[in-house]
Design an enzyme around this catalytic site. Sequence first.
Site, mmCIF file in Angstrom:
data_model
loop_
_atom_site.group_PDB
_atom_site.id
_atom_site.type_symbol
_atom_site.label_atom_id
_atom_site.label_comp_id
_atom_site.label_asym_id
_atom_site.label_seq_id
_atom_site.Cartn_x
_atom_site.Cartn_y
_atom_site.Cartn_z
ATOM 1 N N ASP A 198 23.384 23.831 144.684
ATOM 2 C CA ASP A 198 22.395 23.669 145.757
ATOM 3 C C ASP A 198 22.827 22.661 146.812
ATOM 4 O O ASP A 198 22.090 21.734 147.158
ATOM 5 C CB ASP A 198 21.037 23.233 145.176
ATOM 6 C CG ASP A 198 20.577 24.103 144.021
ATOM 7 O OD1 ASP A 198 20.888 25.309 144.049
ATOM 8 O OD2 ASP A 198 19.912 23.584 143.100
ATOM 9 N N GLU A 200 14.212 31.737 149.159
ATOM 10 C CA GLU A 200 14.090 30.316 148.818
ATOM 11 C C GLU A 200 15.114 29.513 149.615
ATOM 12 O O GLU A 200 15.785 30.042 150.494
ATOM 13 C CB GLU A 200 14.304 30.126 147.304
ATOM 14 C CG GLU A 200 15.616 30.680 146.805
ATOM 15 C CD GLU A 200 15.750 30.670 145.288
ATOM 16 O OE1 GLU A 200 14.956 30.000 144.621
ATOM 17 O OE2 GLU A 200 16.671 31.341 144.778
#
Length: 523
Positions: free
Chosen positions: A15, A187
């Site tokens: 991430d 997302e």
Amino acid sequence: MAIITNPVLPGYHPDPSMLRVDDDYYIAVSTFEWFPGVQIHHSRDLVHWRLLTYPLTRTTQLDMVGNIDSGGVWAPCLSHADGVFYLIYTDVKSRKGAFKDTHNYLVTAENIEGPWSDPVYLNSSGFDPSLFHDDDGSSWLLNMIWDFRQGENAFAGIALQRYDRISQSLTGPVHNIFKGTRLGVTEAPHLYKRNGYYYLITAEGGTGYTHAVTVARSASLLGPYEVDPDNPVLTSDPGQAGQLQKAGHASLVETQNGEWYMAHLCARPVVEDKCILGRETAIQKCHWTQDGWLRVMDGPHPSINVEAPKLPPHPMPMENDRDEFSSPELKGYWNSLRRPFGEDWISLSERPGFLRLKGGESMQSMHRQSLLARRLTDFHVEIETQLEYSPENFQQMAGLIIYYDTTDYAYLCVTHHEARGRCLGIIESRHGQYDELLTERVALPEGPIRLMATIHNERLQFHVASVDEAWRTIGDVIDIRHLSDDAADYIRFTGTFVGLCAQDLGGRRRAADFSYFDYRPLP
């Protein structure tokens, strides 16, 4: 021509949120249930990276005792405005089933290395928050919206709400600015502004082998957002075994020279579809088309070797992979589970030259384990330590552990048996099923004992030796494919760690002393 070799952050570094401030580049990555929270890596050329700092170092910022596996810190976002660094992160308390308790916070610092503030609570409507600073001085919080209702799209869109930097609070209405594409699982939003357009970068397709990067743009902050006609901009080809897999969850940076690069997560299977190292970070070079769309060079699939930006080479100092515990502080690559380092369970001063671990809770505990570990970053490696430890009963154990989470690990431990005295054991947990892999406990003489683990892809072999003897293998080769995101019957997000631990299930905190830890990559 200088080359970026991917992954630039090998091992569990998912991430990535990439940021440039003047001549410095930073990448913040998720740390989930591992403490301290959020790793920030530093570079000046996008080729050489080093671990710089952890901003979340105290329980007032991050209290994870009791957090579930693959809970804790999800998808941090690092930004900078008016001389201040902003870090947004989620602390996930529950994630299985219909509901997700995802609390979003903000901390700030004037210096990237801190001190970082106590957190400002933002919201809990979803995860993957980020902060966008517009050129009119306003700031905006984005996060995906989680919809628990049956019959609805759980990934319900991207929320946008103004953040007042003066009052440190959210203000005004919440706008759902993008509900995603046919890829679904929308997302990880990040906003950028270029040539009058707002560009929304999201992750779609789920964080596995169908992961992708979607780009949409709008002339207005609130939308509507037009999806890139060639979407996705980046995704992996599962049919190419040698390629970086799971490519997605991206962020962008523009260099001083006007070149554009994308940081994204990826993974490398060791066998079949099992990624023991976890999700890693890679960088791709990008360009813009004449009609204003982002493209990955040689995309849409990720490359292992990427042309580096036209910047002076800047090698970074790296910490020694051998730790003799002679310094007053732990090396930066060490992490603990869910709780900060404290003299109540770990000490470098009580016996100088040794790491002392005071026996904690069991390997399945989500509260107070005495476990110190570092990321596995290589497919072929030897890990060695020397232990001084005198357990008094079978509830006391200490040794060398290869650990994914509370359900999956392999553990070479020194313990005590009523008939054999001090002895050696191998404990494995596979999908939560406990097993003892030595049919007979191996008796050990008193004194220091050396423990070693050799890993070759999915194969783990333990070894043992007294100080003055040669190594001998202990037990059979262990298949560690279960130490991966992909091996469970539910989604999980971390990676394999290697380290040291001590348990005292009777609560007496029997201490174990380790004189060194050596991590040796093999060819």
